[in-house]
Write a protein that holds these residues in place. Sequence first.
Motif, PDB file in Angstrom:
ATOM      1  N   MET A   8       5.374   0.526   1.636  1.00  0.00           N
ATOM      2  CA  MET A   8       6.132  -0.333   2.548  1.00  0.00           C
ATOM      3  C   MET A   8       7.004   0.479   3.495  1.00  0.00           C
ATOM      4  O   MET A   8       7.313   0.026   4.606  1.00  0.00           O
ATOM      5  N   GLU A   9       7.411   1.686   3.083  1.00  0.00           N
ATOM      6  CA  GLU A   9       8.227   2.533   3.944  1.00  0.00           C
ATOM      7  C   GLU A   9       7.385   3.448   4.820  1.00  0.00           C
ATOM      8  O   GLU A   9       7.924   4.191   5.650  1.00  0.00           O
TER       9      GLU A   9
ATOM     10  N   GLY B 241       4.047  -1.895  10.913  1.00  0.00           N
ATOM     11  CA  GLY B 241       5.170  -2.734  10.505  1.00  0.00           C
ATOM     12  C   GLY B 241       4.940  -3.403   9.177  1.00  0.00           C
ATOM     13  O   GLY B 241       3.956  -3.144   8.462  1.00  0.00           O
ATOM     14  N   THR B 242       5.843  -4.317   8.852  1.00  0.00           N
ATOM     15  CA  THR B 242       5.834  -4.972   7.534  1.00  0.00           C
ATOM     16  C   THR B 242       4.576  -5.802   7.318  1.00  0.00           C
ATOM     17  O   THR B 242       4.003  -5.799   6.227  1.00  0.00           O
TER      18      THR B 242
ATOM     19  N   ASN C 183       6.997   0.946  -2.957  1.00  0.00           N
ATOM     20  CA  ASN C 183       8.078   1.291  -2.031  1.00  0.00           C
ATOM     21  C   ASN C 183       7.620   2.299  -0.991  1.00  0.00           C
ATOM     22  O   ASN C 183       7.950   2.189   0.196  1.00  0.00           O
TER      23      ASN C 183
ATOM     24  N   ARG D 223       1.470  -3.667   6.536  1.00  0.00           N
ATOM     25  CA  ARG D 223       1.645  -2.950   5.276  1.00  0.00           C
ATOM     26  C   ARG D 223       1.595  -3.896   4.087  1.00  0.00           C
ATOM     27  O   ARG D 223       1.105  -3.519   3.017  1.00  0.00           O
ATOM     28  N   CYS D 224       2.098  -5.095   4.257  1.00  0.00           N
ATOM     29  CA  CYS D 224       1.971  -6.101   3.186  1.00  0.00           C
ATOM     30  C   CYS D 224       0.507  -6.447   2.952  1.00  0.00           C
ATOM     31  O   CYS D 224       0.066  -6.596   1.811  1.00  0.00           O
TER      32      CYS D 224
END
Length: 628
Positions: A213-214, A304-305, A210, A308-309
């Motif tokens: 991802m944040e 961004g997502t 978490n 980060r993924c």
Amino acid sequence: MDYSTRKLGSETLASASSSSDSDTGGASPPPRKKHRASAAEGAGEPGASAVITGLSGIVLGLATHASHSQATATIHFNRSVVNNLSSSMQANGAAQGQDSSELSCLNSAQNGESSSAGGTHSNGLLSSADNGNSVGASNGSSAGPASGSAASGSEVGSLKKKKRLSQAEEDVIRLIGQHLHGLGLNQTVDLLMQESGCRLEHSSATKFRNHVMEGEWDKAENDLNELRALMHSPNAIVRMKFLLLQQKYLEYLEDGKVLEALQVLRGELTPLKYNTDRIHVLSGYLMCSHAEDLKAKAEWEGKGTASRCRLLDKLQTYLPPSVMLPPRRMQTLLRQAVELQRDRCLYHNTKLDSNLDSVSLLLDHVCSRLQFPCYTQQILTEHCNEVWFCKFSNDGTKLATGSKDTTVIIWQVDPESHQLKLLRTLEGHAYGVSYLAWSPDDTYLIACGPDDCSELWLWNVQTGELRTKMSQSHEDSLTSVAWNPDGKRFVTGGQRGQFYQCDLDGNLLDSWEGVRVQCLWCLGDGRAVLASDTHQRIRGYNFEDLTDRNIVQEDHPIMSFTVSKNGRLALLNVATQGVHLWDLQDRVLVRKYQGVTQGFYTIHSCFGGHNEDFIASGSEENCSNMDS
């Protein structure tokens, strides 16, 4: 006491039913709770009254959700509860305790509470800590309606214990949970983990995920300290921290926070003393003028997502699977299973596709023999003499055929019907055409003649014009040719000892003396040339440093050979022996193929199929053979 209580319960129920029928005169009966309470009071036993009241509440609650037959079955179940309660109260000898215990049962049943402390999830599945098993009478409460129906006719204290999951079962549940989580079905995942008693991943790993991802990098670094004790490799923490700080550094640069990025580079990344080469590259990104320039140079998706993924996928590789599963683990296992089935499928002949959407996971993969090219589709009759050689272009859109009638015919392949249509005819090969070779880009085609031919022809396939007609000496025998991968050079030779390297205009670039060539092939590196000779071997020749080495040694003459696209395997037609498959890298004989009659005629076998999983070969007995 058991018998009297059981009898009392039956009589009271019968009395309530009879009273209801008589009062209503066959109309819809009023609420049963009132009549049953009256009947119990008439019996003159307050303890029994409380028990039957509780029983009526349970029956009434069930009647609103189930059919009459289900309610009847549940009545039998609760009689057993009454029996157990009565026996317990008699043993204790306390009337006061009777009232209290029976009232507790009544309240629990009327409120619809379950002893499992779980409830019904929003998707309709039962969320229960004990996997739907009912609790014994010693707990003083009954299981919910679904549990009571399943357990009718059995003693409450003898219910099954929760099944203990094996390690394999727990792994499957975790894999399913990870897949569902990836689909966004988080409530379903929570319910699955709750009912199974499993844990999708370690709590510290969830917190770490978490925070990554944040973009809370400081918290993510603190999480690494918690994960340290769970990791097998002590160096993994340093590598993971480096990846985190690299992402933090790049995001600062994208946001224009150059000073903060510089502080990360100097004060956090450099002190790690890890991958200094990468740190030097990262420092160069400080000179990027804008965000798009940074993304292009760093080959990075940006803050961004997505990025980060990708970062999280890299971080997960350092964590044990017991702490956090590898990314998309179920898809990986399914893809491996599909690939294994394809490898074992005898007639499989389609392009490799790792996308699971292109196959069905509900059935094993099987290709039919009818899908395999086993029948004659077209007969070409334009040549007026023997056809000595044929070869498809590298892109598969054309076919070239050479004949004893001194012509080469170029055929166009229809991509839909796979029918061949005559495109053009190349003429003037005085000795006939026994070998053809397409250039890597299919622009040119070289034609060679039989043993007594000292010439070769280089044609422009697009225009049909002869670019070069090469002949070094009338005593030469140029029977074989192979293109260099750059498409600007080729090698040619024959059994009379000629071995040349030439350019597109036929100019001699290099030569190798005393090599009696039977067949030629250029490897993908552009340096080595394989040549089979009259000494029953294949040798590798390097024209740059003029070195050669032995690759394959056979006991009989090698009439021809071809090499797979990846350069690993070679298919040899060996005189009187048939077809042999060699591994060029390990220099070992892999397999001998039977069924081919190979004498001293030159037969050219080849690899076939989308993935070169098959071989095709002619035979001197007027048959063609195919194997996998």
